[in-house]
Write an enzyme that holds these catalytic residues in place. Structure first.
Site: not given
Length: 412
Positions: A286, A357, A360, A392
């Site tokens: 990104k 996404h 991921r 996470y």
């Protein structure tokens, strides 16, 4: 007497008019873009009819414009049975003639650009060139800045030196309640970025970025929605790899699942980004910075199978190409998202989301369950900020249970 324009296009008579000498080159260009023989025949034939009409109207080649194509389509609708692709065919023809330098590019009427828009465009260039931010980030930030400038100055001169904290606070108070929480936070982030930019340029002397109100939010409000390992296996098994499209889709889905790449990173992956000898793939993240990732054997095998047996002939350096003409790389990340959505629907998988996404999130969840640290996960996913990976920790239920104190008196 029949006239051969291309080995797959034969006209009932010799072409006439100002475009007659360019029909063969036009046919070759269409063929090179991957259009079917049927589509090529239709496009060349209407080009020949258009050229004949131009001759009747006395239009020379250098005077041709798309306005003539519109007028011809109206004529064709009255006198000939029109086809659905007529307009697109003439658009392709005009674009081809312009690319060859035969027809000059039409000058568009200049319009007055509002000062606020000029300022917003300069900010967008700063984000792209100086900050090297991803295109998606620029697209998300600039509309908020444009609205802010219009709120403060309307269509008048954007005198940035007149900005005050009350302008910033008033704009946020007006717009934040109308937005979803995430959009509101994105708006305030964009405003802080813009206000730091104008201070850096010297347009304002006050630190107005500090005046941007904070949007209330709980830390890490939700657990990432991740596709499960079983759902991923089911999805991959459902892909028909006997077709060229299936070979492509299988390789793309493996990249998403095994390396956790973003959809845009897959869409813009180029042939030179893969080092087959070293077993690595170079990915532009990104921030515009590249990272080298190991290329798992099964992923490399899937990509090689697509390149050998499924990828159409093309001069494009993109790894993955569209299946329909014009044959080219995906225009952006939306193409990968659409591929994922359709693949999930065909497989009948009730995934947490329909987007790319979730792979991921699925990879991060699996790594965490196998003992990987948050820093290791962040390195694989290309996170610049450790706080991005911290979310996470909420999904590692097994690890959290080891920290729980036993219930007094034992289990009953």
């Amino acid at each position: 007497m029949k006239y051969t324009v291309h080995d797959q296009v034969i006209l009932s008579r010799a072409p006439e008019g100002p475009l007659a000498g360019y029909l063969a080159s036009f046919a070759n260009a269409i063929s090179a873009q991957g259009y079917s023989a049927k589509s090529m025949k239709q496009q060349v034939r209407i080009a020949a009819c258009f050229s004949r009409w131009l001759k009747q109207k006395g239009v020379s080649v250098q005077d041709i414009s798309f306005d003539h194509a519109i007028r011809y389509l109206r004529y064709r609708a009255r006198h000939v049975r029109p086809y659905l692709g007529d307009r697109a065919a003439l658009s392709h023809l005009i674009d081809f003639m312009r690319s060859e330098g035969v027809i000059p590019v039409e000058k568009t009427a200049t319009r007055r650009v509002p000062p606020a828009e000029i300022c917003a465009q300069a900010y967008a260039e700063y984000l792209r060139d100086a900050q090297a931010l991803a295109t998606a980030t620029v697209i998300n930030y600039v509309p908020f800045v444009r609205d802010f400038l219009h709120h403060c100055f309307g269509n008048g001169t954007a005198n940035l030196s007149r900005l005050r904290a009350v302008d910033v606070v008033g704009f946020v108070q007006l717009h934040a309640p109308r937005l979803h929480l995430r959009r509101a936070k994105l708006m305030t982030t964009a405003l802080r970025s813009f206000l730091r930019y104008v201070r850096y340029r010297g347009d304002v002397t006050l630190d107005l970025a500090a005046a941007v109100p904070v949007v209330a939010n709980w830390s890490m409000p939700s657990i990432p929605r991740a596709i499960s390992a079983e759902q991923t296996r089911h999805l991959l098994a459902s892909i028909d790899r006997r077709t060229s499209v299936g070979l492509r889709d299988y390789a793309i889905l493996l990249l998403l699942a095994r390396l956790g790449l973003r959809s845009g990173e897959v869409a813009f992956l180029e042939l030179d980004d893969i080092d087959w000898r070293a077993g690595q793939v170079s990915v532009r993240g990104k921030s515009g910075q590249r990272s080298e990732l190991p290329l798992p054997a099964d992923v490399g095998k899937a990509i090689a199978a697509y390149l050998r047996h499924g990828r159409p002939h093309s001069t494009s350096r993109r790894v993955f190409l569209r299946a329909r003409a014009p044959i080219a790389g995906f225009r952006g990340q939306s193409g990968i998202g659409s591929l994922v959505r359709h693949s999930l629907q065909r497989a009948g998988i009730d995934a947490p989301t329909m987007g790319a996404h979730q792979f991921r999130h699925g990879l991060a969840t699996q790594m965490l369950s196998h003992g990987a640290s948050l820093s290791e996960i962040g390195e694989v996913l290309g996170h610049r900020d450790p706080q991005t990976t911290k979310i996470y920790s909420k999904v590692d239920i097994k690890a959290l249970r080891t920290l729980a104190l036993p219930w007094p008196g034992g289990v009953r």
